[in-house]
Design a protein around this motif. Structure first.
Motif, PDB file in Angstrom:
ATOM      1  N   ALA A   2       0.830  -1.209   0.000  1.00  0.00           N
ATOM      2  CA  ALA A   2       0.000   0.000   0.000  1.00  0.00           C
ATOM      3  C   ALA A   2       0.861   1.254   0.000  1.00  0.00           C
ATOM      4  O   ALA A   2       0.567   2.214  -0.716  1.00  0.00           O
ATOM      5  N   ASP A   3       1.931   1.229   0.785  1.00  0.00           N
ATOM      6  CA  ASP A   3       2.833   2.386   0.844  1.00  0.00           C
ATOM      7  C   ASP A   3       3.545   2.611  -0.494  1.00  0.00           C
ATOM      8  O   ASP A   3       3.769   3.753  -0.895  1.00  0.00           O
ATOM      9  N   ASP A  38      -2.841   0.406  -3.427  1.00  0.00           N
ATOM     10  CA  ASP A  38      -3.221  -1.007  -3.591  1.00  0.00           C
ATOM     11  C   ASP A  38      -2.377  -1.879  -2.671  1.00  0.00           C
ATOM     12  O   ASP A  38      -1.174  -2.007  -2.827  1.00  0.00           O
ATOM     13  N   HIS A  39      -3.038  -2.483  -1.710  1.00  0.00           N
ATOM     14  CA  HIS A  39      -2.367  -3.292  -0.683  1.00  0.00           C
ATOM     15  C   HIS A  39      -2.273  -4.763  -1.058  1.00  0.00           C
ATOM     16  O   HIS A  39      -1.542  -5.512  -0.433  1.00  0.00           O
ATOM     17  N   GLY A  40      -3.026  -5.195  -2.045  1.00  0.00           N
ATOM     18  CA  GLY A  40      -2.983  -6.594  -2.461  1.00  0.00           C
ATOM     19  C   GLY A  40      -3.640  -7.556  -1.489  1.00  0.00           C
ATOM     20  O   GLY A  40      -3.371  -8.755  -1.510  1.00  0.00           O
ATOM     21  N   VAL A  55      -8.490   2.587   2.565  1.00  0.00           N
ATOM     22  CA  VAL A  55      -8.261   3.720   1.670  1.00  0.00           C
ATOM     23  C   VAL A  55      -8.814   3.400   0.282  1.00  0.00           C
ATOM     24  O   VAL A  55      -8.376   2.441  -0.346  1.00  0.00           O
ATOM     25  N   PRO A  56      -9.792   4.203  -0.202  1.00  0.00           N
ATOM     26  CA  PRO A  56     -10.313   3.986  -1.549  1.00  0.00           C
ATOM     27  C   PRO A  56      -9.201   4.159  -2.587  1.00  0.00           C
ATOM     28  O   PRO A  56      -8.287   4.938  -2.356  1.00  0.00           O
ATOM     29  N   ALA A  73     -13.490  -2.421   3.426  1.00  0.00           N
ATOM     30  CA  ALA A  73     -14.712  -2.206   4.205  1.00  0.00           C
ATOM     31  C   ALA A  73     -15.377  -0.897   3.785  1.00  0.00           C
ATOM     32  O   ALA A  73     -15.507   0.020   4.591  1.00  0.00           O
ATOM     33  N   PRO A  74     -15.825  -0.801   2.534  1.00  0.00           N
ATOM     34  CA  PRO A  74     -16.365   0.471   2.069  1.00  0.00           C
ATOM     35  C   PRO A  74     -17.648   0.908   2.765  1.00  0.00           C
ATOM     36  O   PRO A  74     -18.000   2.074   2.716  1.00  0.00           O
TER      37      PRO A  74
END
Length: 174
Positions: free
Chosen positions: A22-23, A29-31, A83-84, A89-90
């Protein structure tokens, strides 16, 4: 759209790798994609499980363990999963997690709960039991006992497996 409670068993290294992804990603995108066999969909059971345990006079230590097992803890920062456009968890709150030590303690406490005895404290009639539990329990096809027994046993087994494998548990509403 129904929002349900989700859990995933993951190694600490997996969380670290997702955080690192994500960073490094321009869009965060954290995968995140834990194996299906390490995920549990609790539907809407957490609030009903807590209610039936309250009605069955479950002691505070075991009630707190059930609450933690279904709510998690904010000590481990999982904001990167919220984070979008890649948020897991939207429709819910920021995901939470439990450490290996917390998972082991919760697994031990869940193993000690005599859930059939808790259910036995309800009125014998499924309709009366559902009304006593309240919320949407009266709408459960087949009555609340089977639904709650299934979800409690799934939760207990999920945590026992996570503890035995020394995994963390991540929780979110989806």
């Amino acid at each position: 759209m129904a929002v349900t409670y989700q859990l995933a068993r993951v190694p600490a290294g997996y969380l670290a790798a997702c955080r690192q992804s994500a960073d490094a990603s321009p869009d965060g995108d954290h995968g995140w994609d834990p194996p299906a066999e390490d995920q549990l969909d609790l539907d809407w059971a957490p609030m009903l499980l807590r209610r039936v345990c309250e009605l069955g006079d479950l002691d505070e230590a075991h009630t707190q363990a059930l609450r933690e097992a279904t709510d998690g803890d904010t000590t481990i920062d999982l904001a990167f999963l919220d984070v979008p456009p890649h948020d897991i968890a939207p429709f819910g709150t920021t995901p939470t997690a439990l450490s290996e030590a917390q998972v082991a303690r919760i697994a031990d406490l869940l193993d000690q709960i005599d859930f059939p005895a808790i259910l036995a404290a309800l009125p014998r009639s499924e309709k009366r039991a559902a009304r006593r539990i309240g919320s949407w329990a009266p709408e459960i096809t087949g009555g609340p006992r089977k639904y709650l027994r299934h979800h409690f046993e799934a939760l207990r087994t999920f945590y026992r497996t996570a503890a035995d494998r020394r995994l963390l548990v991540a929780l979110w509403a989806d």
